[in-house]
Design an enzyme around this catalytic site. Structure first.
Site, mmCIF file in Angstrom:
data_model
loop_
_atom_site.group_PDB
_atom_site.id
_atom_site.type_symbol
_atom_site.label_atom_id
_atom_site.label_comp_id
_atom_site.label_asym_id
_atom_site.label_seq_id
_atom_site.Cartn_x
_atom_site.Cartn_y
_atom_site.Cartn_z
ATOM 1 N N THR A 91 2.590 76.103 47.746
ATOM 2 C CA THR A 91 1.994 76.460 47.155
ATOM 3 C C THR A 91 0.857 77.533 47.856
ATOM 4 O OG1 THR A 91 1.905 74.611 46.089
ATOM 5 C CG2 THR A 91 -0.082 75.921 45.697
ATOM 6 N N ASP A 263 -1.419 63.768 56.802
ATOM 7 C CA ASP A 263 -1.033 64.435 56.207
ATOM 8 C C ASP A 263 -0.122 63.570 55.211
ATOM 9 O OD1 ASP A 263 0.159 66.763 55.264
ATOM 10 O OD2 ASP A 263 2.216 66.955 56.798
ATOM 11 N N TRP A 265 3.134 61.529 54.535
ATOM 12 C CA TRP A 265 4.057 60.860 54.978
ATOM 13 C C TRP A 265 5.157 60.647 55.401
ATOM 14 C CZ3 TRP A 265 1.193 55.483 53.184
ATOM 15 C CH2 TRP A 265 -0.649 55.242 53.629
ATOM 16 N N SER A 267 7.819 64.152 54.118
ATOM 17 C CA SER A 267 7.907 65.486 53.912
ATOM 18 C C SER A 267 9.201 65.930 54.073
ATOM 19 C CB SER A 267 7.724 65.776 55.881
ATOM 20 O OG SER A 267 6.794 65.682 56.738
ATOM 21 N N HIS A 302 -7.007 67.484 55.277
ATOM 22 C CA HIS A 302 -5.801 67.028 55.167
ATOM 23 C C HIS A 302 -4.922 68.561 54.495
ATOM 24 C CE1 HIS A 302 -2.380 65.673 52.705
ATOM 25 N NE2 HIS A 302 -2.900 64.123 53.175
ATOM 26 N N CYS A 303 -3.507 68.829 54.888
ATOM 27 C CA CYS A 303 -3.314 70.709 53.890
ATOM 28 C C CYS A 303 -2.743 70.585 53.263
ATOM 29 C CB CYS A 303 -2.281 70.301 55.714
ATOM 30 S SG CYS A 303 -0.545 69.381 55.110
ATOM 31 N N ARG A 330 -6.785 79.148 54.295
ATOM 32 C CA ARG A 330 -5.541 79.961 55.030
ATOM 33 C C ARG A 330 -4.866 81.142 54.606
ATOM 34 N NH1 ARG A 330 -1.222 76.313 54.468
ATOM 35 N NH2 ARG A 330 0.394 77.627 55.325
#
Length: 354
Positions: A91, A263, A265, A267, A302-303, A330
């Site tokens: 996103t 981030d 947990w 991926s 948090h990304c 970003r």
């Protein structure tokens, strides 16, 4: 001279294992920091010096102020094109790249794994060479970092890491810009990472000390950061005089920290491990109890995307949470990367304090 000999030597050194010569030379007027990044790749922040990291953040701040705050139009990418290869969904990385490149007057082409299979339908070597003949830069989000390494050896244009299994450098540049804006500087801040030893953490580990930031890391047993990267981080900590802590206790990591970071947990590509991971990370949720151990001026990053088990609503939506400023940044940091790697741009506004 038209370019700095020291920069030329460094660029040549970085590309000595490639059959290609250095791609560009800086021809514009020297900037205040005498940094030249034109023609470089960005695969990991480990390859960037403290001054080079500061320069990227300076360019990001400069572009943000000139374009967003002052309403200037800067067609710095006019006539240039960006190839975006994404094996994973996205996103913020996709939107920031597409909107940022367009805002600068450039054109981006988005290719998913349905459009192009790296190393399957066509070899990485051939893909890199074809894209080099048609575009000015490659932004790639891949499963295996080795694919990026091979791509840079074959491409004659800059390759930018949009995320790999080892690093997520674009995210961390946005984090640092956000912290610089909030605190007025980065030097002396303490970052506490509470969560998985993943690619986002690796990018923090290979850059924080260069900017004078201390690092406290809490991960469950079996989910520690890559040992090779940990060794590099320990070396940086000694070199730059910063403190480093690795623990399994989230509250110990949070103790005295200015910035709390977590981030996902689980991926992308780890979905089959969900049950095991959720069990292993019990007690790692960041809550108001966690932040009681932090410094009085604590903030949260948090990304995204975020799951409630990683951080509760009270922290995530609190005034101390900088996650949405972080998300916006970003765009400005990826614009700074593209401008720095593709042009001779020198920031017009005063360099921020780092």
């Amino acid at each position: 001279m038209l370019f700095n000999l020291k920069n030329l030597y460094r660029i040549t050194k970085l590309t000595q294992n490639s059959k290609h010569l250095p791609r560009h030379f800086c021809r514009g007027p020297p900037n205040q920091m005498n940094v030249c990044l034109k023609g470089r790749d960005l695969l990991t922040l480990q390859n960037y010096t403290a001054d080079e990291l500061k320069y990227l953040l300076w360019v990001a701040s400069d572009l943000k102020q000139r374009i967003k705050d002052k309403g200037e139009y800067l067609p710095l990418m006019q006539g240039k094109s960006l190839a975006m290869i994404f094996e994973k969904r996205s996103t913020r990385t996709r939107l920031s790249a597409e909107t940022g490149f367009a805002l600068l007057g450039g054109h981006s082409s988005f290719l998913t794994k349905q459009d192009i299979h790296l190393g399957t339908n066509e070899s990485l070597t051939d893909t890199a060479r074809v894209l080099s003949s048609m575009t000015n830069a490659i932004l790639a989000r891949v499963y295996k970092h080795n694919d990026l390494d091979l791509m840079t050896k074959e491409a004659t244009i800059p390759v930018i890491n949009g995320l790999s299994d080892l690093y997520h450098p674009l995210q961390i540049l946005a984090d640092y810009l956000t912290l610089q804006e909030h605190y007025g500087g980065l030097n002396g801040l303490t970052i506490a990472w509470i969560g998985d030893g993943n690619n986002v953490l690796h990018s923090i580990m290979t850059s924080a000390a260069k900017l004078g930031m201390h690092l406290r890391i809490a991960t469950p047993k079996g989910f520690e950061p890559d040992l090779r990267i940990t060794k590099v981080t320990e070396q940086y900590s000694k070199e730059y005089g910063t403190r480093l802590l690795l623990t399994t206790d989230p509250l110990e990591a949070a103790n005295g920290a200015n910035v709390l970071v977590t981030d996902t947990w689980i991926s992308m590509g780890q979905e089959e491990e969900k049950r095991r991971r959720l069990k292993a990370f019990q007690g790692y949720q960041i809550t108001m109890q966690t932040v009681q151990s932090a410094a009085s001026n604590w903030t949260f990053l948090h990304c995204l995307p975020r799951k409630p088990e990683e951080v509760d609503d009270e922290v995530f939506y609190s005034p101390r949470s900088l996650v949405f400023q972080e998300a916006e940044n970003r765009k400005w940091t990826i614009m700074a990367v593209m401008v720095s790697l593709l042009t001779d741009y020198s920031p017009q506004l005063q360099m921020p304090t780092f």
